[in-house]
Design a protein around this motif. Structure first.
Motif, PDB file in Angstrom:
ATOM      1  N   SER A 297      75.335  37.134  30.517  1.00  0.00           N
ATOM      2  CA  SER A 297      74.630  38.412  30.678  1.00  0.00           C
ATOM      3  C   SER A 297      74.815  38.935  32.102  1.00  0.00           C
ATOM      4  O   SER A 297      74.792  38.180  33.064  1.00  0.00           O
ATOM      5  N   ILE A 298      74.991  40.232  32.218  1.00  0.00           N
ATOM      6  CA  ILE A 298      75.281  40.865  33.508  1.00  0.00           C
ATOM      7  C   ILE A 298      73.964  41.269  34.177  1.00  0.00           C
ATOM      8  O   ILE A 298      73.128  41.954  33.588  1.00  0.00           O
ATOM      9  N   ARG A 299      73.809  40.819  35.436  1.00  0.00           N
ATOM     10  CA  ARG A 299      72.589  41.083  36.183  1.00  0.00           C
ATOM     11  C   ARG A 299      72.969  41.679  37.543  1.00  0.00           C
ATOM     12  O   ARG A 299      73.862  41.164  38.207  1.00  0.00           O
ATOM     13  N   ILE A 300      72.286  42.700  37.938  1.00  0.00           N
ATOM     14  CA  ILE A 300      72.636  43.422  39.173  1.00  0.00           C
ATOM     15  C   ILE A 300      71.469  43.350  40.147  1.00  0.00           C
ATOM     16  O   ILE A 300      70.308  43.515  39.773  1.00  0.00           O
ATOM     17  N   SER A 301      71.790  43.091  41.404  1.00  0.00           N
ATOM     18  CA  SER A 301      70.809  43.080  42.482  1.00  0.00           C
ATOM     19  C   SER A 301      71.449  43.725  43.706  1.00  0.00           C
ATOM     20  O   SER A 301      72.618  44.100  43.682  1.00  0.00           O
TER      21      SER A 301
END
Length: 724
Positions: free
Chosen positions: A90-94
């Motif tokens: 799953s792609i997670r952005i911060s």
């Protein structure tokens, strides 16, 4: 068509997540923007036309698996490796900040300029809880960029760095350089005056227009004007240099086509900054005149110290390469930058872009340039950088600035992780610029701290020995400008790289890597760090005992040129008086009992191997003491090896049985202060080999004695020795 996930993304939302959980360069575990549920969905969205998803896919594709040691080596890139997983991706952005160090909290962050995109979750590395740790998911980065004339802020954070012009000679880069120079010259109280106190013997007059002819100017006595100096790598012979034959010719005209690319660019920079005079070593020193070279090299410290600005051709390996460089285009270059909103309730945007060379690890910054650029690997260029009060650095992708107030880069990066550490020498600066104080106000220059000055000297020697010289005979000359400027403040006699006022610490240098082999062609006496072309470091004087254990009785150094007391030497000796002990270097084995009794005695750091094929083996070599049974005094030292090491050597090296033990003399340079835990004294010694002449010795190593019973020094012998 941008996907739903990307449409819902904005910078303020990422900051809100960061205020819940943030740690410099770490992927958040619970507080992040949830993007596509898998790498496959991300790729599908990119193929469907989402421009931001396409940038993310490009970042994963250009990040090689070599950069992520926990992925399959057979995969060609990180994207392929993740797509082959069975785990979630799953792609997670911060959001992240490039200027901060690892684990810095959000409170220590002033600029947010990176999107951090991770695929998957943290996972345990082992089923054994005692051995397991959490492994981060694979992560890539995208840049946040703004135009040069637009600064963006959200709350207290600057958002994004400036997008720079890769044409380093462009008008926008000239304006940036002019702004740095004007600010430093007119507003920096901690920086020295920009007006010189002396002028070089010769300079290149570049004229006042772009089509003017260049010529060599030999100014009248007393002539003073601002000038630039060039710091560059020769990279081998240069065809058109100043020689006796061309001295008159160059004063009429130096043909443009005869100038190397570096010099043409330096002339262009000089003109664009509104200056007329430029100093370049090979065009301003007569290269086939030994006396002129010796006289001018002695002035090198003042030439760079008095330069208005030094141009640093940082990334140019040879003179023909040019200062204005264009980054190498990568195959299948990045998609164009895209915009995202700063927040959900306004239309102000910031650009999101891939790194020009693909992975972030390949991006240029000044910290890495100071470590690996061609100019920072060359010996002559160290003193040029240290002595120059203002430096305009030219990298590959942007320009940088250094003055006494710190570093700057064209992209507006903040101090921290992107700039080098320990490149400022305040005590040396107080010596260098005391007569360049702004408007005669010496309060702008820090007061001299002599102890700090000596610390800086030894740090500079350590840095210098990491660099290379085209001609190793220049070992002392290429450091002479620094020594010359320090001498008045330090006092005493300069002895081929060490100071008579600090003889103990000066003698206590040791190898930093495997060996410190002495140069085959004479460069300096054996007791000087300049006798080797390998890396060296120095013992911390804090551990030296206050009492003087070694006395300098006499010294003499023969100079190659009497006019430069800091330059090359042809011979030299010191005469010292101190405590000595015999040491035998052997390949004999040490029993376990002997090892248990003597393991804390110390380690011999030999300058050169005992035989061809000898490996370092410090941890398997030990110095033992042999004690007189009647008096209890120590009779001599023996260095032996553990049986395991001897067996290993016999399996790989032939002829060990023919290598005989050899005797040396250990000279105590300084006792070490006892600690609160251990009231015994240690010591720092140099190891000497006797020459054929009586009482004449040569240094061959360094011996550090671990805490050592005070009474044992009673067995040592006081001698006066001559060391060459």
């Amino acid at each position: 068509m941008r996907c739903t996930y990307c449409l819902g993304l904005n910078i303020q939302k990422l900051i809100d997540y960061a205020e819940v959980e943030f740690s410099g360069w770490y992927v958040p575990k619970v507080s992040f923007y949830q993007h596509h549920p898998s790498i496959h969905e991300l790729e599908k969205s990119a193929d469907g036309g989402c421009d931001l998803c396409a940038l993310m896919i490009h970042a994963f594709k250009t990040s090689k698996t070599d950069d992520h040691r926990y992925y399959a080596s057979e995969d060609s890139d990180l994207l392929s490796a993740i797509k082959d997983w069975t785990e979630t991706s799953s792609i997670r952005i911060s959001i992240q900040a490039s200027h901060i160090y690892t684990a810095t909290p959000l409170e220590g962050t002033l600029m947010l300029d990176l999107l951090q995109i991770s695929a998957g979750e943290y996972k345990e590395t082992s089923s054994d809880p005692d051995e397991s740790y959490l492994q981060e998911p694979p992560t890539v980065f995208l840049q946040l960029l703004t135009p040069l004339d637009l600064s963006l802020k959200l709350g207290r954070y600057d958002i994004g760095r400036f997008k720079t012009d890769i044409d380093l000679g462009s008008e926008s880069n000239v304006l940036i350089a002019k702004d740095w120079i004007e600010t430093c010259s007119n507003h920096h109280q901690g920086c020295p005056s920009p007006d010189p106190t002396s002028f070089p013997t010769r300079v290149v007059d570049v004229g006042t227009s772009d089509d003017a002819k260049c010529r060599l100017l030999i100014p009248e006595p007393g002539f003073i004007s601002r000038y630039l100096a060039l710091s560059h790598c020769w990279g081998g012979p240069i065809e058109n240099v100043l020689v006796k034959k061309t001295l008159a010719e160059f004063q009429v005209c130096i043909d443009w086509d005869d100038l190397e690319a570096n010099f043409q660019d330096a002339v262009t920079i000089t003109r664009s900054l509104g200056l007329r005079y430029l100093w370049i070593d090979c065009l301003c020193i007569v290269q086939d005149d030994f006396d002129d070279w010796a006289a001018e090299s002695k002035k090198m410290a003042d030439i760079y110290r008095n330069a208005f600005v030094t141009i640093s051709a940082m990334s140019s390996p040879v003179s023909s390469h040019g200062i204005f460089q264009t980054p190498i285009e990568v195959e299948n270059g990045p998609p164009p930058a895209v915009d995202i909103c700063l927040s959900g309730d306004n239309r102000t945007t910031v650009s999101v872009a891939a790194f020009s060379q693909g992975d972030k690890s390949k991006a240029e910054d000044l910290r890495l340039l100071y470590m690996y650029s061609p100019i920072c690997l060359r010996g002559w260029c160290l003193q040029e950088a240290v002595l120059s009060p203002r430096i305009l650095h030219y990298g590959v992708s942007q320009i940088y600035w250094k003055c006494c107030r710190g570093f700057q880069s064209a992209d507006g990066a903040l101090p921290g992780n992107l700039f080098p550490e320990n490149e400022f020498y305040p005590a040396l600066s107080s010596v260098l610029y005391s007569d360049l104080a702004r408007d005669g106000d010496s309060s702008t220059i820090a007061p001299l701290n002599k102890r700090m000055l000596m610390d800086e000297f030894y740090e500079l020697v350590n840095q210098y020995t990491k660099r290379k010289l085209s001609y190793w005979k220049d070992k002392l000359p290429a450091f002479s400008g620094l020594a010359q400027k320090m001498h008045t403040a330090i006092g005493g006699i300069y002895l081929a790289g060490i100071w008579s006022k600090d003889i103990r610490r000066g003698l206590c240098w040791q190898k930093e890597m495997s060996w410190a082999r002495h140069a085959s062609t004479y460069q300096a006496p054996s007791w000087s760090w300049a006798s080797t072309n390998d890396l060296v470091n120095f013992t911390n004087p804090d551990s030296f005992a206050d009492n003087e254990n070694l006395t300098l009785v006499g010294s003499d150094v023969e100079l190659v040129n009497e006019n430069n007391p800091y330059g090359a030497v042809s011979s030299g000796y010191i005469i010292v008086r101190g405590l000595t002990m015999a040491l035998w270097r052997t390949l004999g084995t040490i029993s376990q009992t002997e090892l248990e009794l003597t393991t804390d005695l110390g380690a011999a750091m030999w300058d050169e191997p005992m035989f061809e094929g000898d490996s370092l083996g410090i941890t398997m070599r030990h110095v033992c003491e042999v004690v007189d049974e009647e008096t209890g005094d120590q009779s001599f030292f023996v260095e032996g090896v553990e049986a395991e090491y001897r067996d290993m050597l016999e399996a790989t090296v032939t002829g060990l049985e023919d290598i005989e033990a050899k005797g040396y003399t250990v000279l105590l340079v300084s006792k070490a202060n006892p600690s609160e835990e251990d009231q015994r004294e240690g010591g720092y010694c140099i190891i000497l080999e006797k020459e054929t002449e009586e009482d004449v010795y040569r240094r061959v190593g360094f011996l550090s004695l671990s805490p050592y019973p005070l009474t044992r020094f009673e067995g040592w012998k006081t001698e006066t020795l001559k060391i060459i």
